[in-house]
Motif scaffolding. Structure first.
Motif, short mmCIF file in Angstrom:
data_model
loop_
_atom_site.label_atom_id
_atom_site.label_comp_id
_atom_site.label_asym_id
_atom_site.label_seq_id
_atom_site.Cartn_x
_atom_site.Cartn_y
_atom_site.Cartn_z
N GLY A 55 0.90 -1.20 0.05
CA GLY A 55 0.06 0.04 -0.03
C GLY A 55 0.93 1.08 -0.03
N LEU A 56 1.94 1.14 -0.24
CA LEU A 56 3.05 2.45 -0.18
C LEU A 56 2.57 3.50 -1.25
N TRP A 57 1.78 3.17 -2.26
CA TRP A 57 1.15 4.17 -3.24
C TRP A 57 0.15 5.04 -2.40
N ASP A 58 -0.37 4.84 -1.24
CA ASP A 58 -0.99 5.90 -0.49
C ASP A 58 -0.08 6.85 0.10
N TYR A 59 1.08 6.96 0.08
CA TYR A 59 2.05 7.86 0.63
C TYR A 59 2.99 8.64 -0.31
N GLU A 60 3.80 9.36 0.19
CA GLU A 60 4.83 9.86 -0.78
C GLU A 60 5.65 8.88 -1.24
N VAL A 61 5.65 8.92 -2.65
CA VAL A 61 6.53 7.82 -3.40
C VAL A 61 6.87 8.22 -4.75
N VAL A 62 7.79 7.49 -5.31
CA VAL A 62 8.34 7.78 -6.75
C VAL A 62 8.26 6.10 -7.19
N GLU A 63 7.70 6.09 -8.31
CA GLU A 63 7.50 4.72 -8.80
C GLU A 63 8.11 4.75 -10.30
N ALA A 64 8.70 3.47 -10.69
CA ALA A 64 9.14 3.26 -11.97
C ALA A 64 8.45 1.90 -12.52
N PHE A 65 7.80 1.91 -13.94
CA PHE A 65 7.39 0.91 -14.40
C PHE A 65 8.20 0.15 -15.63
N PHE A 66 8.48 -1.03 -15.77
CA PHE A 66 9.31 -1.50 -16.89
C PHE A 66 8.46 -2.59 -17.54
N LEU A 67 8.23 -2.35 -18.69
CA LEU A 67 6.96 -3.18 -19.48
C LEU A 67 7.57 -3.92 -20.62
N THR A 129 12.04 -6.66 -21.88
CA THR A 129 11.49 -5.16 -21.49
C THR A 129 12.01 -4.09 -22.40
N ASP A 130 10.98 -3.28 -23.05
CA ASP A 130 10.91 -2.52 -24.15
C ASP A 130 10.45 -1.13 -23.90
N LYS A 131 9.47 -0.94 -22.70
CA LYS A 131 8.95 0.25 -22.55
C LYS A 131 9.04 0.63 -21.07
N PHE A 132 8.86 2.10 -20.76
CA PHE A 132 8.99 2.42 -19.35
C PHE A 132 8.02 3.82 -19.14
N ASN A 133 7.77 3.86 -17.90
CA ASN A 133 7.12 4.99 -17.65
C ASN A 133 7.56 5.16 -16.00
N ALA A 134 7.32 6.40 -15.30
CA ALA A 134 7.62 6.96 -14.07
C ALA A 134 6.73 7.91 -13.60
N PHE A 135 6.51 7.73 -12.15
CA PHE A 135 5.40 8.49 -11.54
C PHE A 135 5.96 8.88 -10.25
N ALA A 136 5.33 9.96 -9.83
CA ALA A 136 5.46 10.54 -8.41
C ALA A 136 4.29 10.95 -7.78
N ILE A 137 4.06 10.72 -6.56
CA ILE A 137 2.75 11.23 -5.82
C ILE A 137 3.24 11.74 -4.70
N HIS A 138 2.54 12.77 -4.10
CA HIS A 138 2.66 13.39 -2.75
C HIS A 138 1.54 14.21 -2.58
N GLY A 139 1.06 14.69 -1.22
CA GLY A 139 0.16 15.25 -0.86
C GLY A 139 -0.83 14.53 -0.19
N SER A 140 -1.88 15.18 0.41
CA SER A 140 -3.00 14.51 1.15
C SER A 140 -4.44 14.98 0.86
N GLY A 141 -5.42 13.96 0.79
CA GLY A 141 -6.64 14.42 0.48
C GLY A 141 -6.78 15.02 -0.94
N VAL A 142 -7.65 16.34 -0.88
CA VAL A 142 -7.90 17.07 -2.16
C VAL A 142 -6.52 17.50 -2.61
#
Length: 199
Positions: A55-67, A129-142
């Motif tokens: 459930g780490l995605w509910d917190y401040e996080v940086v994510e990388a996806f390799f597809l 593996t031939d595709k990639f995306n990355a994301f960042a999440i922060h903040g609470s509520g609205v």
């Protein structure tokens, strides 16, 4: 290889220094380094630093996806500025086949930024593996903010649409031979054999 996350998931410019991600070759895998603003919002998850946290995605996080764009098998790596991490192997969109795999992850904070270093073994990467995306999440509520390296183009956003990091059609090409060398071949992985039989 270096990447900057300069837009929100729906293509608006971010209002702070961008999150930076660097990929470099390592023995038996890849080193991924993150440098990002530290918002401390939400507060730290209630898990031990250095350990997987579901459930780490509910917190401040940086994510990388390799597809693998053909099979839709992908590796999701989530890193938190407080030291927790999460690794998911997915075989098909949102179909988790293994989770909470171990990582060698180091994190440090200096002033208003945090830096993370993680070794990603080749066994975690889907075949071809031939595709990639990355994301960042922060903040609470609205005030929760979702950012993407390759966001949804503005003309494709529908009314009431929500952020969804599993929109694999927006991932872009990642040529691992440019990183590892033209003669390099991605090692096979027993982990993905397991996913093939359980999907």
């Amino acid at each position: 290889m270096e990447f900057k996350i300069e837009h929100t998931w729906n293509s608006f410019p971010v209002s702070h220094d961008p999150v930076m991600i660097r990929l470099t070759p390592e023995n038996a895998g890849m080193l991924m380094e993150v440098s990002a603003p530290f918002f401390n919002d939400p507060p730290a998850p209630p898990g031990e630093p250095g350990k997987p946290f579901s459930g780490l995605w509910d917190y401040e996080v940086v994510e990388a996806f390799f597809l693998n764009g053909q099979t839709e098998q992908y590796l999701e790596v989530e890193l938190c500025p407080h030291g927790q991490h999460l690794v998911l192997l997915l075989s098909g969109r949102r179909k988790v086949c293994k989770q909470e795999l171990l990582l060698l992850y180091e994190v440090s904070r200096v002033s208003a930024r945090w830096n993370g270093r993680v070794h990603l073994p080749w066994s975690y990467f889907p075949p071809s593996t031939d595709k990639f995306n990355a994301f960042a999440i922060h903040g609470s509520g609205v005030n929760r903010i979702y950012e993407a390296l390759y966001p949804v183009p503005p003309h494709e956003i529908r009314k009431e649409q929500k952020p969804d990091f599993h929109r694999l059609e927006y991932f872009k090409s990642l040529n691992l031979n440019k990183l590892m060398g033209e003669d390099w071949k991605q090692p096979l992985s027993d982990l993905w054999d397991f996913c093939k039989w359980t999907s």
